[in-house]
Every structure is written in C-alpha cells, then in structure tokens.
Design a protein around this motif. Sequence first.
Motif, PDB file in Angstrom:
ATOM      1  N   ALA A 160      -2.551 -56.927  27.260  1.00 39.56           N
ATOM      2  CA  ALA A 160      -2.290 -55.920  26.231  1.00 39.56           C
ATOM      3  C   ALA A 160      -2.837 -56.414  24.897  1.00 39.56           C
ATOM      4  O   ALA A 160      -2.756 -57.595  24.566  1.00 39.56           O
ATOM      5  CB  ALA A 160      -0.789 -55.674  26.122  1.00 39.56           C
ATOM      6  N   ALA A 168       0.872 -51.539  26.454  1.00 40.77           N
ATOM      7  CA  ALA A 168       1.333 -51.581  27.840  1.00 40.77           C
ATOM      8  C   ALA A 168       0.289 -52.162  28.778  1.00 40.77           C
ATOM      9  O   ALA A 168       0.574 -52.412  29.952  1.00 40.77           O
ATOM     10  CB  ALA A 168       1.721 -50.172  28.299  1.00 40.77           C
ATOM     11  N   GLY A 169      -0.930 -52.357  28.270  1.00 41.33           N
ATOM     12  CA  GLY A 169      -2.011 -52.861  29.113  1.00 41.33           C
ATOM     13  C   GLY A 169      -2.507 -51.854  30.117  1.00 41.33           C
ATOM     14  O   GLY A 169      -3.114 -52.219  31.125  1.00 41.33           O
ATOM     15  N   THR A 170      -2.302 -50.564  29.838  1.00 40.93           N
ATOM     16  CA  THR A 170      -2.666 -49.517  30.792  1.00 40.93           C
ATOM     17  C   THR A 170      -3.781 -48.599  30.306  1.00 40.93           C
ATOM     18  O   THR A 170      -4.327 -47.816  31.085  1.00 40.93           O
ATOM     19  CB  THR A 170      -1.450 -48.636  31.098  1.00 40.93           C
ATOM     20  OG1 THR A 170      -0.942 -48.090  29.860  1.00 40.93           O
ATOM     21  CG2 THR A 170      -0.347 -49.443  31.771  1.00 40.93           C
ATOM     22  N   GLY A 171      -4.097 -48.651  29.036  1.00 41.00           N
ATOM     23  CA  GLY A 171      -5.114 -47.754  28.489  1.00 41.00           C
ATOM     24  C   GLY A 171      -5.853 -48.425  27.345  1.00 41.00           C
ATOM     25  O   GLY A 171      -5.476 -49.499  26.872  1.00 41.00           O
ATOM     26  N   SER A 195      -6.537 -51.829  33.750  1.00 39.57           N
ATOM     27  CA  SER A 195      -5.490 -52.682  34.306  1.00 39.57           C
ATOM     28  C   SER A 195      -6.057 -54.068  34.533  1.00 39.57           C
ATOM     29  O   SER A 195      -7.275 -54.252  34.629  1.00 39.57           O
ATOM     30  CB  SER A 195      -4.956 -52.113  35.622  1.00 39.57           C
ATOM     31  OG  SER A 195      -5.946 -52.219  36.650  1.00 39.57           O
ATOM     32  N   THR A 231      -8.395 -45.569  31.070  1.00 44.46           N
ATOM     33  CA  THR A 231      -7.357 -46.423  31.629  1.00 44.46           C
ATOM     34  C   THR A 231      -7.927 -47.803  31.918  1.00 44.46           C
ATOM     35  O   THR A 231      -9.130 -47.962  32.094  1.00 44.46           O
ATOM     36  CB  THR A 231      -6.786 -45.819  32.924  1.00 44.46           C
ATOM     37  OG1 THR A 231      -7.815 -45.780  33.920  1.00 44.46           O
ATOM     38  CG2 THR A 231      -6.247 -44.420  32.680  1.00 44.46           C
TER      39      THR A 231
END
Length: 210
Positions: free
Chosen positions: A103, A127-130, A99, A97
């Motif tokens: 992205a 999504a810029g989350t992973g 943050s 992950t």
Amino acid sequence: FNVTVTDNGVIKTYVATVNTAGNAWTATIPATDATALANGTATVSAQVTDSNGNTASATPQTVTVAETGPTLTIAPVDGNNVINAAEAAAGVALSGTVSGVAAGSLFNVTVTDNGVIKTYVATVNGAGTGWSATIPASDATALANGTATVSAQVTDASGNQASASQTVTVAETGPTVTIAVVEGNNVINAPLPDPRLGESLSGSVDGTLD
C-alpha cells in the motif's frame, strides 16, 4: 555429487559438477521443477564424498519461493476509453486494480500517443487494491487525435512483475456549427415570405453529431 531441494515435503535431487580447478561446483534446477515449487520456504542441501570415503556436508541454504506475482489492471479511461476535449481540459484520471504490492507504493504509467511517450507516477491506495494517476491538462490537451496506449508495470518485493495496457481513442477536435445570415441581412420584416412555413434558418455544420 548430488544436491537436494526440499520443498513442501517434496525432495528433488540434482547432479552437481565440479569445475576443472576442483574448487567450485554448479547444478541446475530445471524450469519444469523450478516453476512447480510451492510458495514458501525450500531448503537446498549438498553432500560430497572424496575418493577416501570422507564426507562433507554443506550448511543447508534456506530459500524463499515467491512465484505468485502481483496483478494489475487498467480501468477504461474516462469510463469509455475515449478522451474528448472537455475531459482533456479537466485532466484525465487513470486508475485500475492491483494486488501483491505494498500500500502506498509508486510505479510508472506511460501514455504513448503518435510516437510521443509520457510517463506519470501512479500511487497504490491504502488498501493495496487499487491505484491512481493523472494525465495533467497540459499534456492531455496536447494529445493527437487518434489512438493512444496507456501501459503500466508493477514489480513486487520478490521481483515478480505484472503489466497491463489499454487502448484509448483521443477525439479532442469537436464539431463546428455556423448560422447563416437570416434573410440575407439578419432582418426579419413583415410579411413573412410564407406565413405557413415561418422563418427559415440555416447554416453549416462539420463533424459527427449524435
């Protein structure tokens, strides 16, 4: 003279010192105050008065405070942090992950194994989350049995950094098994040596078995 820093309604004042040439000055925001600044916009102001009472004010400087950095994790490699022979032959997926970074941005992931360091490019998802990266099969199958370390570091647009590491067991040397020659010549004739016991099979085995 004094320099003031206004941040989220809080005003702090610091003493500035003019250099010996009389043409420059310096001041310091101590770490305790700097780390307490609220994220957002702060304003730095300064005013000086000469011996005749004349005053000059500097054009205030607007400063962006961005002290909340990115975050980064590394997921268990292959689900259990063990790379076996079959997994290595297929290439090893790395992920985790993230943050605080854009992205689609890229960063490096390093794998250190028996003193050898390899670097791979990780891509942040839409999504810029992973993020994800891959140890190619050619590198994965060359890993030395033992312990390897997966490490990564990201930097956000403001220069803040986050890092993570994961210890992985490399176990690519599997067990071995052989079958001994049955009855000494691989021929089963009648009658059996002991009809109650059937035919005996044997062999050798090496390695840890479940």
